[in-house]
Write an enzyme that holds these catalytic residues in place. Sequence first.
Site, short mmCIF file in Angstrom:
data_model
loop_
_atom_site.label_atom_id
_atom_site.label_comp_id
_atom_site.label_asym_id
_atom_site.label_seq_id
_atom_site.Cartn_x
_atom_site.Cartn_y
_atom_site.Cartn_z
N ASP A 84 0.86 -1.21 0.00
CA ASP A 84 0.00 0.00 0.00
C ASP A 84 0.89 1.25 0.00
O ASP A 84 0.68 2.18 -0.79
CB ASP A 84 -0.89 0.06 1.25
N GLU A 109 -5.14 7.51 0.34
CA GLU A 109 -5.56 6.86 1.57
C GLU A 109 -4.47 6.84 2.67
O GLU A 109 -4.78 7.04 3.83
CB GLU A 109 -5.98 5.41 1.28
N ASP A 172 -6.41 5.37 -4.31
CA ASP A 172 -6.39 4.26 -3.35
C ASP A 172 -5.26 3.35 -3.83
O ASP A 172 -5.38 2.68 -4.85
CB ASP A 172 -7.73 3.51 -3.35
N ILE A 174 -3.89 0.59 -2.73
CA ILE A 174 -4.45 -0.76 -2.85
C ILE A 174 -5.86 -0.68 -2.31
O ILE A 174 -6.07 -0.43 -1.12
CB ILE A 174 -3.67 -1.83 -2.05
N ASP A 175 -6.82 -0.86 -3.17
CA ASP A 175 -8.20 -0.94 -2.72
C ASP A 175 -8.51 -2.42 -2.56
O ASP A 175 -8.26 -3.21 -3.47
CB ASP A 175 -9.13 -0.30 -3.75
N THR A 177 -7.40 -4.15 0.51
CA THR A 177 -6.19 -4.72 1.12
C THR A 177 -6.46 -6.11 1.69
O THR A 177 -5.60 -6.99 1.64
CB THR A 177 -5.65 -3.76 2.21
N HIS A 271 -18.25 -4.89 5.36
CA HIS A 271 -18.25 -3.70 4.51
C HIS A 271 -19.61 -3.41 3.89
O HIS A 271 -19.82 -2.33 3.34
CB HIS A 271 -17.23 -3.85 3.38
N SER A 295 -12.94 -5.04 -3.56
CA SER A 295 -12.38 -3.83 -4.19
C SER A 295 -13.19 -3.28 -5.36
O SER A 295 -14.24 -3.81 -5.72
CB SER A 295 -10.94 -4.08 -4.64
N LYS A 298 -14.96 -4.70 -8.74
CA LYS A 298 -16.41 -4.85 -9.01
C LYS A 298 -16.87 -3.86 -10.09
O LYS A 298 -17.63 -4.20 -10.97
CB LYS A 298 -17.22 -4.62 -7.72
N ARG A 312 -24.11 -1.78 -2.53
CA ARG A 312 -23.19 -1.55 -1.41
C ARG A 312 -23.91 -0.79 -0.30
O ARG A 312 -24.29 0.38 -0.48
CB ARG A 312 -21.99 -0.74 -1.91
N ASP A 324 -12.40 5.32 -2.63
CA ASP A 324 -12.99 3.99 -2.81
C ASP A 324 -14.00 3.94 -3.96
O ASP A 324 -14.51 2.85 -4.27
CB ASP A 324 -13.69 3.54 -1.52
N1 LIG Z 1 -16.86 -0.94 7.72
C1 LIG Z 1 -16.73 -0.66 6.43
N2 LIG Z 1 -17.80 -0.49 5.66
C2 LIG Z 1 -17.70 -0.22 4.35
N3 LIG Z 1 -16.51 -0.14 3.71
C3 LIG Z 1 -15.40 -0.32 4.43
C4 LIG Z 1 -15.45 -0.59 5.81
N4 LIG Z 1 -14.19 -0.72 6.25
C5 LIG Z 1 -13.40 -0.51 5.18
N5 LIG Z 1 -14.14 -0.28 4.09
C6 LIG Z 1 -13.71 0.06 2.75
O1 LIG Z 1 -13.96 -0.98 1.83
C7 LIG Z 1 -12.87 -1.05 0.94
C8 LIG Z 1 -12.80 -2.40 0.33
O2 LIG Z 1 -13.73 -2.45 -0.67
P1 LIG Z 1 -14.92 -3.48 -0.73
O3 LIG Z 1 -15.79 -3.35 0.46
O4 LIG Z 1 -15.58 -3.20 -2.03
O5 LIG Z 1 -14.21 -4.86 -0.80
S1 LIG Z 1 -14.31 -6.10 0.15
O6 LIG Z 1 -14.95 -7.13 -0.63
O7 LIG Z 1 -15.10 -5.85 1.31
O8 LIG Z 1 -12.94 -6.41 0.48
C9 LIG Z 1 -11.71 -0.73 1.81
O9 LIG Z 1 -10.71 -0.18 1.01
P2 LIG Z 1 -9.17 -0.45 1.41
O10 LIG Z 1 -8.94 0.08 2.80
O11 LIG Z 1 -8.49 0.38 0.37
O12 LIG Z 1 -8.93 -1.91 1.28
C10 LIG Z 1 -12.24 0.28 2.78
O13 LIG Z 1 -11.99 1.60 2.42
MG LIG Z 2 -10.22 1.24 -0.58
MG LIG Z 3 -6.59 1.05 0.22
MG LIG Z 4 -7.29 0.60 3.74
#
Ligand SMILES: Nc1ncnc2c1ncn2[C@@H]1O[C@H](COP(=O)(O)OS(=O)(=O)O)[C@@H](OP(=O)(O)O)[C@H]1O
Ligand SMILES: [Mg+2]
Ligand SMILES: [Mg+2]
Ligand SMILES: [Mg+2]
Length: 387
Positions: A84, A109, A172, A174-175, A177, A271, A295, A298, A312, A324
């Site tokens: 990241d 991020e 982002d 790494i979206d 992670t 999420h 991520s 999708k 979502r 995101d």
């Molecule tokens: N509690 C909660 N609710 C909603 N979203 C959240 C939550 N926590 C994190 N995140 C964000 O979700 C990013 C990951 O994307 P996705 O939710 O589409 O992917 S996943 O299937 O759930 O991994 C993830 O992105 P990255 O941190 O870049 O991985 C977060 O920004």
């Molecule tokens: Mg993200």
């Molecule tokens: Mg990220």
């Molecule tokens: Mg993150």
Amino acid sequence: MAILSLRVVVPSCYIYHSKPKIVRNPLFSLRPNQISASMSYEKELAAAKKAASLAACLCQKVQKALLQSDVHSKSDKSPVTVADYGSQALVSFVLERELPSESFSLVAEEDSGDLRKDGAQETLARITKLVNDTLSSAGTYSVSPFSAEDVLAAIDSGKSEGGSHGRHWVLDPIDGTKGFLRGDQYAIALALLDEGKVVLGVLACPNLPLASIGGDDKHSSHSQVGCLFSAKVGAGTYMQSLDGSSPIKVQVSATENPEEASFFESFEAAHSLHDLSSSIAKKLGVKAPPVRIDSQAKYGALSRGDGAIYLRFPHKGYREKIWDHAAGCIVVTEAGGVVTDAAGNPLDFSKGKYLDLNTGIIVTNQKLMPSLLKAVQESLDEKASSL
Ligand SMILES: Nc1ncnc2c1ncn2[C@@H]1O[C@H](COP(=O)(O)OS(=O)(=O)O)[C@@H](OP(=O)(O)O)[C@H]1O
Ligand SMILES: [Mg+2]
Ligand SMILES: [Mg+2]
Ligand SMILES: [Mg+2]
């Protein structure tokens, strides 16, 4: 040190080719007022594709040989890895280098706070080596190696707050992670805001098969993986392989029939409310089970018609960040899709780091959107009355 086993076999470092192969489609002919928009942002898009491709090389290197020590917990307990940080430093470096005449503002991020703490020297040294190794193996820039201080500064150039004036890059690094750590899907997501509007976006998805993941072959071990989606306002969305095929124009599914439509949602139940999505899909008449992937991959998959809907619904209190969704949003809309909040309003990226949202985010094609919005509203009303 434990080594996590990873399922996805990835190709070697990408050579990026920029010449697009245009697949003609009357649906995508430009209106006169779109022509000037489509001609601008060309060098910015080329820089964004180069930056995201290079960052994807770095991430793949790490995912291939992931060490437990590369994973750290941020103050909000979410994971962050050397990849990241390395990806953020690389993207920031490439953008500044490729666009020297433009003022540079980046909303990203990660920040260097934890890397400046006692005990983080080894991690910082590893990130610095990753950045230098990736730059030298790509052979694109003849620069003297980055020092650890350079890496910290490059990461911290992502501290901009964004907003409705001027240009801001949104990253982002790494979206997904958590997906990255599982060896599943993740994306390097980069977009440009101009006066609060997303004008271009790039999604590098190193583990996404080039073939559709909507059909029966989604678990095929033969699938070639590594997709680069790119979109510019008024100019459509293109996909190419990360290792260098010509770009082809893509478009969202044209289905009007919910029975034929499959839907995407977050892999992580934390999420997004999976129960709520199921109830909406059922109301709409969707027959297929949800496709759960991590991520903004999708949005990429949806832009080429692998599925027709993305739902979502974060748990109460969660605030969505612009990085995101910015790149994914333009990738889908330029492919003919629609991205709104749960009330049908377009997403507003001009308010700083956060999206000021009503409940959730829904994505589909123009034909299905009215019935999807109705199903969302009914399901939300039922949920509220059951509380
Ligand atoms: N509690 C909660 N609710 C909603 N979203 C959240 C939550 N926590 C994190 N995140 C964000 O979700 C990013 C990951 O994307 P996705 O939710 O589409 O992917 S996943 O299937 O759930 O991994 C993830 O992105 P990255 O941190 O870049 O991985 C977060 O920004
Ligand atoms: Mg993200
Ligand atoms: Mg990220
Ligand atoms: Mg993150």
